[in-house]
Design a protein around this motif. Structure first.
Motif, short mmCIF file in Angstrom:
data_model
loop_
_atom_site.label_atom_id
_atom_site.label_comp_id
_atom_site.label_asym_id
_atom_site.label_seq_id
_atom_site.Cartn_x
_atom_site.Cartn_y
_atom_site.Cartn_z
N GLU A 75 0.87 -1.19 0.34
CA GLU A 75 -0.31 0.14 -0.32
C GLU A 75 1.07 1.04 0.00
O GLU A 75 0.52 2.29 -0.84
CB GLU A 75 -0.92 0.17 0.59
N ILE A 76 1.99 1.71 0.99
CA ILE A 76 2.68 2.55 1.11
C ILE A 76 3.56 2.72 -0.73
O ILE A 76 3.48 3.73 -1.24
CB ILE A 76 3.57 1.88 1.77
N PHE A 77 4.14 1.62 -1.29
CA PHE A 77 4.72 1.68 -2.39
C PHE A 77 3.73 2.29 -3.28
O PHE A 77 4.05 2.93 -4.23
CB PHE A 77 4.30 0.12 -3.17
N GLU A 78 2.30 1.23 -3.30
CA GLU A 78 1.11 2.43 -4.53
C GLU A 78 1.02 3.37 -4.16
O GLU A 78 0.93 4.43 -5.04
CB GLU A 78 -0.18 0.98 -4.33
N ARG A 79 1.31 3.54 -2.82
CA ARG A 79 0.35 5.66 -3.16
C ARG A 79 1.57 6.54 -2.66
O ARG A 79 1.23 7.20 -3.71
CB ARG A 79 0.88 5.55 -1.12
N VAL A 80 2.73 6.12 -2.56
CA VAL A 80 3.99 6.61 -3.33
C VAL A 80 4.21 6.96 -4.80
O VAL A 80 4.06 8.11 -5.67
CB VAL A 80 5.36 6.80 -2.03
N LEU A 81 4.49 5.33 -5.47
CA LEU A 81 3.96 5.75 -7.11
C LEU A 81 3.18 6.89 -7.58
O LEU A 81 3.81 7.37 -8.06
CB LEU A 81 4.21 4.52 -7.24
N GLU A 82 1.80 6.56 -6.90
CA GLU A 82 0.99 7.49 -7.38
C GLU A 82 1.31 8.80 -7.65
O GLU A 82 0.37 9.39 -8.35
CB GLU A 82 -0.92 6.95 -6.88
N LYS A 83 1.73 9.42 -6.28
CA LYS A 83 2.14 10.90 -5.92
C LYS A 83 3.50 11.29 -7.20
O LYS A 83 3.33 12.55 -7.82
CB LYS A 83 2.61 10.72 -4.91
N PHE A 84 4.62 10.03 -7.31
CA PHE A 84 4.91 10.83 -8.81
C PHE A 84 4.75 10.49 -10.22
O PHE A 84 5.55 10.89 -11.27
CB PHE A 84 6.21 9.94 -8.28
N LYS A 85 3.97 9.79 -9.95
CA LYS A 85 2.94 9.18 -11.61
C LYS A 85 1.93 10.95 -11.98
O LYS A 85 2.36 10.88 -13.36
CB LYS A 85 2.66 8.29 -11.61
N LEU A 86 1.98 11.89 -11.27
CA LEU A 86 1.41 12.92 -11.29
C LEU A 86 2.30 14.19 -12.48
O LEU A 86 3.19 14.14 -12.25
CB LEU A 86 0.72 13.74 -10.34
#
Length: 65
Positions: free
Chosen positions: A54-65
């Motif tokens: 969940e942490i992996f995915e949450r942080v990745l979503e922020k960096f994909k913006l």
């Protein structure tokens, strides 16, 4: 490791790592480094010091913006 806090990984699978590598295709080395540091910081701020999918995915979503 006396006195040092170590982050544990929970639920991090080979498949998750492969998915993250696909999702970060085109990222520069600097962007990947910043993302990994953000994942470390997010895991370190949890009560049990665990890095989860969940942490992996949450942080990745922020960096994909």
């Amino acid at each position: 490791y006396t006195g040092k806090k170590l982050i544990q990984m929970e639920g991090i699978t080979h498949e998750l790592i492969e998915q993250i590598s696909r999702d970060t295709d085109g990222f520069s080395g600097r962007e990947i480094m910043k993302m990994v540091v953000a994942m470390h910081d997010a895991a370190f701020s949890t009560a049990d010091l665990k890095l989860t999918p969940e942490i992996f995915e949450r942080v990745l979503e922020k960096f994909k913006l």
